[in-house]
Design a protein around this motif. Structure first.
Motif, PDB file in Angstrom:
ATOM      1  N   ASP A 136       0.812  -1.227   0.000  1.00  0.00           N
ATOM      2  CA  ASP A 136       0.000   0.000   0.000  1.00  0.00           C
ATOM      3  C   ASP A 136       0.840   1.270   0.000  1.00  0.00           C
ATOM      4  O   ASP A 136       0.454   2.286   0.573  1.00  0.00           O
ATOM      5  N   PRO A 315      -7.797   4.868  -4.908  1.00  0.00           N
ATOM      6  CA  PRO A 315      -8.055   3.874  -3.852  1.00  0.00           C
ATOM      7  C   PRO A 315      -6.745   3.274  -3.371  1.00  0.00           C
ATOM      8  O   PRO A 315      -5.668   3.595  -3.877  1.00  0.00           O
ATOM      9  N   SER A 318      -3.118  -1.657  -2.959  1.00  0.00           N
ATOM     10  CA  SER A 318      -3.366  -3.101  -2.900  1.00  0.00           C
ATOM     11  C   SER A 318      -4.754  -3.450  -3.410  1.00  0.00           C
ATOM     12  O   SER A 318      -4.971  -4.512  -3.990  1.00  0.00           O
ATOM     13  N   ARG A 319      -5.714  -2.548  -3.223  1.00  0.00           N
ATOM     14  CA  ARG A 319      -7.066  -2.798  -3.728  1.00  0.00           C
ATOM     15  C   ARG A 319      -7.092  -2.740  -5.248  1.00  0.00           C
ATOM     16  O   ARG A 319      -7.788  -3.507  -5.911  1.00  0.00           O
ATOM     17  N   GLN A 320      -6.303  -1.823  -5.828  1.00  0.00           N
ATOM     18  CA  GLN A 320      -6.212  -1.780  -7.286  1.00  0.00           C
ATOM     19  C   GLN A 320      -5.562  -3.050  -7.819  1.00  0.00           C
ATOM     20  O   GLN A 320      -5.950  -3.559  -8.877  1.00  0.00           O
ATOM     21  N   ASP A 322      -5.691  -6.015  -6.402  1.00  0.00           N
ATOM     22  CA  ASP A 322      -6.681  -7.086  -6.262  1.00  0.00           C
ATOM     23  C   ASP A 322      -7.690  -7.064  -7.408  1.00  0.00           C
ATOM     24  O   ASP A 322      -8.220  -8.113  -7.792  1.00  0.00           O
TER      25      ASP A 322
END
Length: 482
Positions: A136, A315, A318-320, A322
């Protein structure tokens, strides 16, 4: 602050020679003052410049780098040893990583780097950047001077003074409102103040690849805000227009990284590393064949859109990641049943239906005995081409865009280890493979391959039971006759 003399003692450390005197900090060799206390690795001390003429970003950058190095882990960042009190003497003692920076490589020769070497270096940098994004964090100041290559080829990222971490306050955004960064490598969204998008680092990698390939910068070195903003709508001169011998696949990668809009770049650094690790499977589009820059009207339309564009905060990195996973499907290469091939394809279709930005890597592992010797009429290239053709034929019913799918033939006598090594090295998020995978005649010998992979894989593994709908239809017809 004046430069420290060799032999100066600072909080139990003895200062050596000054290795670098930059605009924001001085870097010294350093060791423990206590001769009985030996360091486990070479160390350096980084001390920010604090003269009356230096800007506040030097101290803010020191706080940011301390914050980042305190939480980042892995082989792609230096290890933090100690830090000094901001009120007395701010400093960072960290691991001194042996190797050469990309800037040193550029300075050693005026000749452009060979394409294969550029791909190797680019893949190493992309792997390092992806490791950062998984934690992140975004670097946001990637440039040749801040990327070091160790003798083993692993890339290490340096200088986190302009970086940000999604879990901590962004001190630079709070205290320094104008866009900060190195002008030649800043992404368009950084120019307008958006920080924290991992695809900004992908843009910077594209700038470095462009420079390695052509020895020029795609957007020059602008010093004004107006000059910086031009990258919001202008494309660089295609690398092949400056260097005709450059392969189309490398230009495809470079210009893909340098897209004005972040959504049009690689979805993650892992996707970029996957392409550069195996250039032969890169699908070349008009981007890779282009020899002239885009025209005035294209730039004008982009300028019009950019003038009123509202850039939103990013965002979590790490969410991108995923949302853009790499899915690997292990396809058997011989003695395989139609049921297995059909079931794998159906399982992949279901997985891709839930992750629209996924990248599919179709992998087959062949026995080295299949590869002929030098005196054989059939070359190794021909064998690999044949199996690549089989993979493409298997994937054709999926009807996927060629840029979201790649094909890889691996030569190994240990199928499970080959699949695990590929998954680990390419940051695969999910493995899809048959519950009984490698051939009807070999199942008894290799039945443990799926279990080995499932037990040791660094990601989710889906084991697919083979089934054909035709068998069910045949059963239904037979029951109807009875």
């Amino acid at each position: 602050m004046r430069r420290m003399a060799p032999g100066t003692l600072v909080d139990g450390f003895v200062v050596g020679e000054c290795l670098h005197a930059g605009g924001m900090a001085h870097i010294y060799q350093v060791g423990y003052a206590d001769a009985l206390h030996s360091a486990p690795f070479p160390m350096v001390m980084k001390v920010p410049r604090m003269t009356p003429g230096d800007g506040a970003e030097n101290i803010v950058g020191f706080e940011v780098e301390l914050q980042l190095l305190s939480v980042l882990t892995g082989p792609h960042v230096p290890r933090l040893v100690a830090s000094g009190d901001l009120e007395k003497l701010p400093y960072l003692v960290m691991e001194y990583v042996l190797g050469r920076t990309l800037q040193q490589l550029l300075d050693e020769t005026a000749a452009p780097m060979p394409a294969e070497e550029i791909a190797r270096v680019g893949a190493a940098v992309a792997q390092a950047v992806h490791s950062l994004h998984l934690q992140d964090a975004c670097h946001l100041d990637l440039k040749p001077a801040n990327v070091l290559l160790r003798p083993d080829g692993i890339a290490v990222l340096l200088d986190f003074g302009l970086s940000c971490h999604a879990h901590y306050p962004d001190l630079l955004a709070e205290e320094l409102r104008p866009a900060v960064g190195s002008p030649s490598w800043m992404a368009p969204e950084q120019v307008v103040g958006v920080r924290g998008d991992p695809r900004s680092d992908i843009f910077a990698i594209g700038v470095m690849l462009y420079e390695l390939a052509t020895r020029s910068l795609p957007f020059g070195n602008p010093q004004t805000r107006g000059g910086l903003r031009q990258r919001l709508w202008m494309d660089p001169v295609p690398p092949r227009a400056l260097r005709p011998d450059l392969p189309e696949w490398l230009q495809e990668v470079i210009l893909h990284c340098l897209q004005n809009e972040a959504d049009r770049r690689y979805a993650s650094a892992a996707h970029l590393a996957l392409d550069l690790s195996d250039p032969a499977q890169i699908a070349v589009t008009a981007l890779g064949r282009r020899l002239q820059a885009t025209g005035f009207w294209v730039h004008f339309r982009r300028w019009w859109r950019a003038a009123g564009k509202d850039y939103q905060p990013s965002p979590l990195p790490s969410r991108q990641i995923d949302a853009a996973p790499i899915i690997m499907v292990a396809v058997p290469y011989r003695d395989v049943s139609d049921a297995t091939l059909y079931s794998l394809r159906r399982a992949v279709t279901r997985v891709l239906g839930t992750t629209l930005r996924a990248r599919l890597a179709c992998v087959t592992v062949i026995d080295p005995a299949e590869t002929p010797g030098h005196d054989s009429d059939t070359s190794e290239t021909t064998v690999h081409r044949r199996y690549l053709g089989m993979l493409r034929q298997w994937a054709q019913p999926l009807q996927l865009d060629t840029q979201t799918m790649s094909f890889h033939v691996i030569e190994s006598g240990d199928v499970a280890q080959a699949l695990l090594h590929y998954a680990q090295g390419n940051h695969v998020s999910m493995i899809v493979m048959g519950a009984a995978t490698h051939g009807l005649q070999m199942q008894r010998l290799l039945a443990t391959v799926p279990i080995k992979v499932a037990m040791a894989a660094p990601c989710t593994v889906i084991l697919v039971k083979q089934a054909l709908p035709f068998d069910q239809l045949a059963g239904a017809d037979q029951r109807a006759v009875l």
